[in-house]
Motif scaffolding. Structure first.
Motif, mmCIF file in Angstrom:
data_model
loop_
_atom_site.group_PDB
_atom_site.id
_atom_site.type_symbol
_atom_site.label_atom_id
_atom_site.label_comp_id
_atom_site.label_asym_id
_atom_site.label_seq_id
_atom_site.Cartn_x
_atom_site.Cartn_y
_atom_site.Cartn_z
ATOM 1 N N TYR A 18 5.346 4.635 -14.349
ATOM 2 C CA TYR A 18 6.411 5.281 -14.096
ATOM 3 C C TYR A 18 7.170 4.309 -15.748
ATOM 4 O O TYR A 18 6.769 4.020 -15.788
ATOM 5 N N THR A 19 8.260 5.290 -15.805
ATOM 6 C CA THR A 19 9.703 5.221 -16.127
ATOM 7 C C THR A 19 10.809 5.677 -15.644
ATOM 8 O O THR A 19 10.882 6.250 -15.151
ATOM 9 N N PHE A 20 12.087 4.852 -15.901
ATOM 10 C CA PHE A 20 12.814 4.495 -15.387
ATOM 11 C C PHE A 20 14.351 4.175 -15.768
ATOM 12 O O PHE A 20 13.863 4.202 -16.891
ATOM 13 N N PHE A 21 15.112 5.356 -16.151
ATOM 14 C CA PHE A 21 16.759 5.498 -17.073
ATOM 15 C C PHE A 21 18.047 4.803 -15.922
ATOM 16 O O PHE A 21 18.594 6.050 -15.112
ATOM 17 N N ASN A 22 17.982 4.103 -15.747
ATOM 18 C CA ASN A 22 19.367 3.758 -14.678
ATOM 19 C C ASN A 22 20.668 3.249 -15.450
ATOM 20 O O ASN A 22 20.845 2.078 -15.736
ATOM 21 N N PRO A 23 21.312 3.890 -15.599
ATOM 22 C CA PRO A 23 22.580 3.502 -15.952
ATOM 23 C C PRO A 23 23.365 3.059 -14.800
ATOM 24 O O PRO A 23 23.372 3.470 -13.472
ATOM 25 N N LYS A 24 24.367 2.482 -15.598
ATOM 26 C CA LYS A 24 25.885 1.871 -14.607
ATOM 27 C C LYS A 24 26.766 2.287 -14.650
ATOM 28 O O LYS A 24 27.031 1.994 -16.144
ATOM 29 N N ALA A 25 27.612 2.628 -14.533
ATOM 30 C CA ALA A 25 29.893 2.372 -14.803
ATOM 31 C C ALA A 25 30.234 1.899 -13.690
ATOM 32 O O ALA A 25 30.248 1.682 -12.155
ATOM 33 N N GLY A 26 32.000 1.439 -14.413
ATOM 34 C CA GLY A 26 33.047 0.926 -13.110
ATOM 35 C C GLY A 26 34.422 0.606 -13.609
ATOM 36 O O GLY A 26 33.915 0.643 -15.080
ATOM 37 N N GLY B 11 19.451 2.671 -9.440
ATOM 38 C CA GLY B 11 18.418 1.962 -9.209
ATOM 39 C C GLY B 11 17.022 3.139 -8.818
ATOM 40 O O GLY B 11 17.170 3.604 -7.860
ATOM 41 N N GLN B 12 16.328 2.642 -9.540
ATOM 42 C CA GLN B 12 14.401 3.435 -9.520
ATOM 43 C C GLN B 12 13.531 2.186 -9.281
ATOM 44 O O GLN B 12 13.480 1.308 -9.813
ATOM 45 N N ARG B 13 12.538 2.373 -8.015
ATOM 46 C CA ARG B 13 11.690 1.187 -7.530
ATOM 47 C C ARG B 13 10.532 1.890 -7.022
ATOM 48 O O ARG B 13 10.242 3.345 -7.217
ATOM 49 N N GLU B 14 9.003 1.542 -8.012
ATOM 50 C CA GLU B 14 8.660 1.681 -7.802
ATOM 51 C C GLU B 14 7.391 1.607 -6.578
ATOM 52 O O GLU B 14 8.080 0.684 -5.886
ATOM 53 N N PRO B 15 6.038 1.928 -5.761
ATOM 54 C CA PRO B 15 5.456 2.069 -4.536
ATOM 55 C C PRO B 15 5.324 0.165 -4.622
ATOM 56 O O PRO B 15 5.002 -0.411 -6.023
ATOM 57 N N VAL B 16 5.180 -0.363 -3.720
ATOM 58 C CA VAL B 16 3.866 -1.728 -4.059
ATOM 59 C C VAL B 16 2.421 -1.452 -3.651
ATOM 60 O O VAL B 16 2.676 -0.134 -3.540
ATOM 61 N N ARG B 17 2.147 -2.089 -3.561
ATOM 62 C CA ARG B 17 0.245 -2.446 -3.526
ATOM 63 C C ARG B 17 -0.353 -1.649 -2.110
ATOM 64 O O ARG B 17 -0.909 -0.497 -2.736
ATOM 65 N N ALA B 18 0.186 -1.568 -0.999
ATOM 66 C CA ALA B 18 -0.217 -0.802 0.130
ATOM 67 C C ALA B 18 0.504 0.191 0.639
ATOM 68 O O ALA B 18 -0.446 1.263 0.679
ATOM 69 N N ASP B 19 1.049 1.254 -0.523
ATOM 70 C CA ASP B 19 1.582 2.142 0.025
ATOM 71 C C ASP B 19 0.317 2.771 -0.559
ATOM 72 O O ASP B 19 -0.104 3.958 -0.768
ATOM 73 N N PHE B 20 -0.538 2.381 -1.731
ATOM 74 C CA PHE B 20 -1.683 2.969 -2.793
ATOM 75 C C PHE B 20 -2.840 2.765 -1.984
ATOM 76 O O PHE B 20 -3.828 2.968 -1.753
ATOM 77 N N THR B 21 -3.303 1.645 -1.577
ATOM 78 C CA THR B 21 -4.603 0.952 -1.280
ATOM 79 C C THR B 21 -4.269 0.953 0.583
ATOM 80 O O THR B 21 -5.482 1.801 1.120
ATOM 81 N N ASP B 22 -3.189 1.656 1.129
ATOM 82 C CA ASP B 22 -3.503 1.537 2.834
ATOM 83 C C ASP B 22 -3.042 3.743 2.691
ATOM 84 O O ASP B 22 -2.934 4.177 4.433
ATOM 85 N N ARG B 23 -3.499 4.077 1.933
ATOM 86 C CA ARG B 23 -2.907 5.376 1.918
ATOM 87 C C ARG B 23 -4.472 6.418 2.537
ATOM 88 O O ARG B 23 -5.452 6.134 2.266
ATOM 89 N N PRO B 24 -3.649 6.952 3.218
ATOM 90 C CA PRO B 24 -5.238 8.211 4.164
ATOM 91 C C PRO B 24 -5.913 8.846 3.203
ATOM 92 O O PRO B 24 -5.209 8.990 1.856
ATOM 93 N N ALA B 25 -6.534 9.165 3.729
ATOM 94 C CA ALA B 25 -8.216 10.596 1.919
ATOM 95 C C ALA B 25 -7.519 11.365 2.353
ATOM 96 O O ALA B 25 -6.488 11.562 3.087
ATOM 97 N N GLY B 26 -7.032 11.525 1.023
ATOM 98 C CA GLY B 26 -6.265 12.702 0.736
ATOM 99 C C GLY B 26 -4.693 12.774 0.298
ATOM 100 O O GLY B 26 -4.077 14.227 -0.105
ATOM 101 N N ASP B 27 -4.728 11.664 0.182
ATOM 102 C CA ASP B 27 -2.695 11.404 0.304
ATOM 103 C C ASP B 27 -2.686 11.948 -1.271
ATOM 104 O O ASP B 27 -3.626 10.385 -1.702
#
Length: 826
Positions: free
Chosen positions: A546-554, A572-588
């Motif tokens: 993953y590559t994220f670009f996160n701008p902020k201004a105020g 803000g951008q965030r990658e999935p956690v480990r369980a989102d990879f290891t617990d995914r069903p077949a074909g997902d």
């Protein structure tokens, strides 16, 4: 509520001594040019108590009776010390600093934090703020009175495994750093503070930013960030000890020491702590140990500090919770739970008897065992009058396991052969296994700061490179039938590696005397790999990048002295956690990264001498509005995999929007009231739940708008504190949380009921001749003896009758309980 009003009235009616304490305020400027110095740090008796705003002004609401020391620091300037006396009227100071000063830890840490120029919502807590409630409970409980915060405890009393949610987001979405070094687990994104017991005793200051906030190292902030600092320099030698005893056989003992500034350059600080409890829940004990050690060198333009701290925890597993009918005493549902859970007669009798304090486990070593060692080396170097650089190297070593007694497990699930005895084939066995984590987290961080004397334009260029290596494996340490296993037979193994690097730049510019602007951009890159098999013998090979670009201004606008408007936008951008990879069903194809667009805006009022409300009254008010718009947020679907684990999926659109109100009023420190109220909506648009037909096949429901799980509409916290006698401070702390749902279906059958909790705190300080200070303190939690739950989960499975059964599990919190402590300072 009647009891609350009675207690509150009694506290307000206590006799007060003559008004002997008042506010201290002032302005801090450059000695040569006369320009104000925004962001200077003001310490009262060694505790960070205020920071100057854009006009160089500061305010401390109350200074207790007696002589006190103000220590003022600013990067690139000589520190200055002033003596002040507690007195009835406000003291107004004018302080000038000479350029060319010594670097200090607290002055440097402000460069990485939000302030009045960054147009974000935040709360600052100093050492004294944390010490008020530090009776040995975990750090989240010390933050319970801050805006939009909800805390809970697996064991029920705040010691052991605890959790914190801010704006409905769990700690997996809260960025935590210690001295700028990421604390969140790189794979699960969680911050397990049980691994660092009594950390609060070594914290010099802490900032909670709500929303995306400013750019930080480590994982993205999806609800908040908690920035912890232990970098302060205590110039005087000290020795302290705190000892606590309370309900459920709870003990806390610690000793702290420091050399002060030796030869004007060197410091050494240390702490040893032990916390132990039986827990409110049955068989929910904790045995926690930790240490903290720091050695530093301080020169005119150089600060070098080595810090190491460690925690070791052994907790009896309480994370299963309690089935709902055991709490509600619904006999029919309880018998259904016993039948579907295939409980033995002994276990069935136990759940009927233990009720809301029921623990499923009885094996004597059903424990979680983990140790985490942290090593940090920090360098801060001044580069002329306007520049300084901070850099750190870090290593975190974590290792441990949790042990389980398991009944009737298939040999094939552990890669073993069936056992043949005579003519019988045995396919199952009782056994004890351990699931291990063995990891290293290491890397470096840096920040180059430009802070000119006029303070009109300030900038930071920073970044980090971090790597996480983690081995996951299981071993069998005992089996009724050993089959082909060996001692500590490994039955699964996988290794994970995650590399995370980021760079950011941010700046504040005071365009006009009343108008300031803020900008912040961050680029973050992550690579994540897993190789091997998981405990179910499934291949969990993963490759993600993953590559994220996160701008902020105020922008900020000063309406008048002490009044400010602000508004900001952040991504803000965030990658999935480990369980989102290891617990995914077949074909997902796998989970997508999440994105958050965060709009914040508000109004701040700070009046150090609010004479309209009465003599010598300080007043602070803030109104903050937020709209947090998510894309591809990961939520539970209600679907189950082949072993009954709930799956998560991305939902295209969801949001949180609301208003946070905070206020503080104080009359010469004799009476003070602080309150915070959050009112919000938390919605998923087009959510498609899952039900099951008569053949137990999943059926996707029609899209609809639903409420995000664990997201109450209303959260409030109020603290009323008074000082009826010199040295005696009494406080009432009242917390309310509205209804929450256990999943995203908005089902009334799957909810956490609203609750209200009242606590009482008393602290009495004396200063005899033979020691510097003795403090006697008492904390009574849940004064009104409410029977409430603060967390839970829901679970569906095919029952013994052939139908789909849904059960809720909850985590009951302790009824009325106490903690009493004796603190000594030498």
């Amino acid at each position: 509520m009647k009891n609350v009003l009675v207690l509150g009235t009694a506290l307000l009616a206590l006799p007060a001594v003559a008004w002997a304490q008042g506010p201290v305020s002032g302005v801090i400027t450059d000695a040569r040019t006369g320009t104000p110095l925004p962001g200077a740090t003001v310490l009262l008796d060694g505790t960070p108590s205020a920071a100057t705003d854009a006009a160089g002004t500061f305010s401390i609401a109350t200074v207790p009776v007696g002589s006190h020391t103000l220590h003022i620091t600013f990067v690139g300037y000589d520190p200055i010390t002033r003596t002040v006396q507690g007195q009835p009227t406000e003291q107004r100071l004018t302080v000038t600093l000479q350029p060319g000063g010594v670097l200090t830890g607290e002055a440097l840490v402000t460069a990485s934090r939000a302030n009045e120029r960054t147009a974000t919502a935040y709360t600052n807590l100093g050492k004294e703020d944390l010490a008020k409630r530090n009776f040995g409970q975990d750090l989240p409980y010390l933050l319970d009175q801050t805006p939009s915060v909800i805390v809970n405890s697996d064991a029920g009393a705040g010691v052991g495994y605890t959790d914190i949610r801010i704006r409905g987001t769990s700690n997996t979405g809260i960025n935590m750093t210690i001295n700028g070094v990421p604390l969140n687990d790189a794979e699960s994104h969680g911050s397990f503070l049980v691994n660092l017991p009594d950390l609060a005793s070594s914290v010099s200051s802490l900032q909670v930013q709500r929303g995306v906030g400013t750019s930080q190292n480590g994982g993205a902030a999806f609800g908040a960030s908690i920035n912890i600092s232990t970098l302060d320099v205590r110039r005087e030698a000290y020795a302290e000890s705190q000892n606590t005893y309370g309900s459920f056989n709870t003990w806390k003992n610690n000793v702290q020491f420091g050399t002060g500034l030796l030869n004007n350059h060197f410091t050494v600080d240390g702490r040893l702590s032990r916390i132990a409890t039986d827990g409110y829940m049955n068989r929910a004990s904790s045995d926690l140990k930790s240490y903290y050690f720091a050695a530093g060198y301080q020169g005119k333009n150089t600060l070098l500090k080595f810090i190491t701290f460690s925690g070791r925890e052994k907790t009896y597993q309480a994370w299963n919770g309690v089935p709902e009918p055991a709490i509600t005493s619904n006999e029919a549902l309880l018998e259904n739970y016993i039948a579907n859970g295939e409980l033995s007669e002994a276990d069935a009798e136990r759940v009927r008897r233990e009720g809301r304090r029921y623990s499923y486990y009885t094996y004597d070593n059903q424990t979680d065992n983990y140790q985490q060692n942290h090593y940090q080396l920090h360098l801060s170097q001044g580069l002329g009058q306007d520049w300084n650089v901070g850099a750190a190297l870090h290593l975190t070593r974590g290792f441990g396991y949790y042990e389980n007694y398991r009944t009737r497990r298939r040999f094939t699930d552990y890669g073993l052969q069936n056992v043949i005895i005579g003519g019988d084939t045995i396919t199952r066995t009782n056994l004890v296994d351990r699931k291990w984590l063995d990891n290293y987290f290491y890397g470096g961080t840096f920040a180059l700061n430009y802070q000119p004397r006029d303070g009109k334009f300030q900038a930071t260029l920073g970044g980090a490179w971090n790597q996480f290596d983690n081995d996951h494996y299981g071993e069998i340490i005992w089996a009724q039938y050993a089959s082909t296993s060996n001692i500590r037979q490994h039955y699964y193994f996988n290794e994970a590696r995650k590399t995370d690097y980021n760079a950011y730049a941010r700046a504040t510019w005071q365009v006009l005397p009343k108008l300031g602007v803020y900008g912040d951009v961050q680029v973050r890159h992550i690579t994540y790999t897993i190789d091997g098999i998981e405990d179910e013998q499934n291949d969990v090979r993963t490759r993600a990048r993953y590559t994220f670009f996160n701008p902020k201004a105020g922008a900020t606008f000063a309406l008048a002295e002490g009044q400010q408007l602000y508004a900001s936008f952040a991504v803000g951008q965030r990658e999935p956690v480990r369980a989102d990879f290891t617990d995914r069903p077949a074909g997902d194809v796998g989970a997508k990264a999440e994105r958050l667009n965060d709009w914040e805006g508000g109004y701040r009022l700070t009046l150090p001498d609010a004479t309209l409300l009465g003599p010598h009254t300080a007043l602070r008010l803030e109104v903050n509005g937020f709209y947090m718009q998510y894309r591809n947020q990961l939520v539970a679907t209600g679907q189950l995999n082949d072993v009954g684990t709930a799956l998560r999926t991305n939902v295209a659109r969801s949001y949180r929007r609301g208003v946070e109100l905070t206020g503080f009023a104080s009359a010469n420190d004799q009476i003070s009231l602080s309150s915070t109220l959050t009112v919000s909506q938390n919605r998923i648009l087009g959510y498609q739940g899952v039900s099951y037909d008569e053949n137990y096949e999943p059926v996707t429901e029609a899209p609809r708008t639903s409420t995000i799980s664990y997201s109450p509409n209303v959260v409030s916290a109020h603290t009323l504190e008074g000082q009826p006698l010199p040295g005696l401070r009494l406080a009432l702390l009242y917390k309310t949380v509205s209804r929450q749902y256990l999943d995203n279906t908005t089902s009334e059958d799957r909810r956490i009921r609203p609750y209200q909790v009242l606590d009482f705190r008393a602290r009495y300080t004396i200063r005899p001749k033979f020691v510097k200070e003795i403090e006697l303190a008492l904390l009574v939690n849940n004064v009104l003896n409410r029977r409430y739950v603060a967390n839970g989960y829901t679970y569906s499975y095919l029952g013994a009758s052939g139908g789909l059964d849904t059960f809720n599990w909850y985590f009951p919190q302790a009824t009325r309980n106490f903690l009493a402590s004796v603190g000594v300072k030498f």
